[in-house]
Scaffold this motif. Sequence first.
Motif, PDB file in Angstrom:
ATOM      1  N   SER A   1     -14.637   5.066   0.630  1.00  0.00           N
ATOM      2  CA  SER A   1     -15.521   4.543   1.753  1.00  0.00           C
ATOM      3  C   SER A   1     -16.477   5.698   2.379  1.00  0.00           C
ATOM      4  O   SER A   1     -17.459   5.182   2.725  1.00  0.00           O
ATOM      5  CB  SER A   1     -14.613   4.194   2.989  1.00  0.00           C
TER       6      SER A   1
ATOM      7  N   THR B   1      -2.904   4.784  -2.142  1.00  0.00           N
ATOM      8  CA  THR B   1      -3.966   3.772  -1.855  1.00  0.00           C
ATOM      9  C   THR B   1      -4.756   3.964  -0.764  1.00  0.00           C
ATOM     10  O   THR B   1      -6.218   3.920  -1.026  1.00  0.00           O
ATOM     11  CB  THR B   1      -3.244   2.357  -1.591  1.00  0.00           C
ATOM     12  N   TYR B   2      -4.332   4.564   0.501  1.00  0.00           N
ATOM     13  CA  TYR B   2      -5.134   4.805   1.572  1.00  0.00           C
ATOM     14  C   TYR B   2      -6.099   5.999   1.446  1.00  0.00           C
ATOM     15  O   TYR B   2      -7.215   5.872   1.691  1.00  0.00           O
ATOM     16  CB  TYR B   2      -4.272   5.176   2.901  1.00  0.00           C
ATOM     17  N   ALA B   3      -5.687   7.215   0.588  1.00  0.00           N
ATOM     18  CA  ALA B   3      -6.230   8.277   0.424  1.00  0.00           C
ATOM     19  C   ALA B   3      -7.832   7.755  -0.605  1.00  0.00           C
ATOM     20  O   ALA B   3      -8.783   8.039  -0.401  1.00  0.00           O
ATOM     21  CB  ALA B   3      -5.695   9.172  -0.410  1.00  0.00           C
TER      22      ALA B   3
ATOM     23  N   ALA C   1       0.886  -1.368   0.013  1.00  0.00           N
ATOM     24  CA  ALA C   1      -0.069   0.127  -0.108  1.00  0.00           C
ATOM     25  C   ALA C   1       1.030   1.365   0.112  1.00  0.00           C
ATOM     26  O   ALA C   1       2.130   1.332   0.490  1.00  0.00           O
ATOM     27  CB  ALA C   1      -1.082   0.214   1.241  1.00  0.00           C
ATOM     28  N   THR C   2       0.449   2.427  -0.551  1.00  0.00           N
ATOM     29  CA  THR C   2       0.900   3.648  -0.643  1.00  0.00           C
ATOM     30  C   THR C   2       0.021   4.761   0.049  1.00  0.00           C
ATOM     31  O   THR C   2      -1.123   4.383   0.091  1.00  0.00           O
ATOM     32  CB  THR C   2       1.424   3.963  -2.196  1.00  0.00           C
ATOM     33  N   PRO C   3       0.529   5.910   0.254  1.00  0.00           N
ATOM     34  CA  PRO C   3      -0.662   6.794   0.736  1.00  0.00           C
ATOM     35  C   PRO C   3      -1.561   7.367  -0.353  1.00  0.00           C
ATOM     36  O   PRO C   3      -2.801   7.398   0.145  1.00  0.00           O
ATOM     37  CB  PRO C   3       0.555   7.976   0.657  1.00  0.00           C
TER      38      PRO C   3
ATOM     39  N   LEU D   1      -9.042   4.800  -0.773  1.00  0.00           N
ATOM     40  CA  LEU D   1      -9.877   4.081   0.060  1.00  0.00           C
ATOM     41  C   LEU D   1     -10.855   4.668   0.917  1.00  0.00           C
ATOM     42  O   LEU D   1     -11.951   4.648   1.165  1.00  0.00           O
ATOM     43  CB  LEU D   1      -8.933   2.814   0.760  1.00  0.00           C
ATOM     44  N   ILE D   2     -10.215   5.827   1.767  1.00  0.00           N
ATOM     45  CA  ILE D   2     -10.868   6.801   2.664  1.00  0.00           C
ATOM     46  C   ILE D   2     -11.871   7.465   1.509  1.00  0.00           C
ATOM     47  O   ILE D   2     -13.048   7.313   2.053  1.00  0.00           O
ATOM     48  CB  ILE D   2      -9.966   7.534   2.977  1.00  0.00           C
TER      49      ILE D   2
END
Length: 311
Positions: free
Chosen positions: A48, A40-42, A36-38, A44-45
């Motif tokens: 969601s 990816t998290y952004a 995962a990379t930043p 997903l957030i």
Amino acid sequence: MATVMSTVAPPEQKHEPGPERERERSKDRVIGVFRATPFTYATLIIVSAVLCVPLVFVVSIALASDQTVNANTFTIIPREFHWDNFTRVFGTDLPMHRFLMNSVIISLGAVVGQVLSSGLVGYAFARLRAPGKNALFIIVIATMMIPAQITMIPQFILFKELGWVNTFLPLIVPNFFSNAFNVFLVRQFVSRLPSEIDEAAMVDGLGFFGIYRRIMLPMLAPVLIAIGIFTLTATWGDFMGPLIYLNDESKMPLALGVQYITSTSQALQAPPWNLVMVGSILLTLPMILVYYLGQRYLYEMDISGGSAGVK
């Protein structure tokens, strides 16, 4: 004359990497690919948050006052917190307590039927030898391509001739005959388990049913629990089945009872959407709780290798 004794060191043996080492290397490669990379998290957030907007809107309407409902001035973020709506919904003219109990009875009956029948039928297709077994399994799988709307009228005529209309039987009894998808799950799971387990049990004097009850059933726990969760999710929120077979208000489940709340409003008056959304939350919360408690069994259900049952 002295003889010189020399010892020749044996050649070094090259150790081939074992299957466990190969699996570890493959796992490391997969983790490296999907690291995962930043970004990816952004992503997903954001996704969601977008998916959670309807749920937040439902909660906002459920906590709204009657004045807000009449004025139709709803907001996504809750501005009012009328928690008494969760008790008012049980004080309406509709028997909400009975609706909730009916949903529990129908759902649990369907879960018991699917778990019992799917385990036995899937195990039989995986282990028993019989002429035409593979052809019969193909026919069972082919039934998944038949739309439910095609069999709706023949099923209703059948249950009407049996005198089962306006009872829970049409909603519970068919589950004791399993369905193609659940049979496929169990068959694939059992077929990957070592057949030596059955052979050793037969040497000890166990028959097929004894092998299933004492040996296979504990190994099938993850896949059977997953089937139970799938069945509970489908039955708890089922609207079409109760609408077709149930006539009495006292026998209706919660999914159908929530719709009846909208019919309690007077002419030219907005339905009590806050109470309707409270009923929707009552439909949603049990499924969230069931998934939270059973998610590890869903992850353990490995139909490709059957490893979950032998951990």
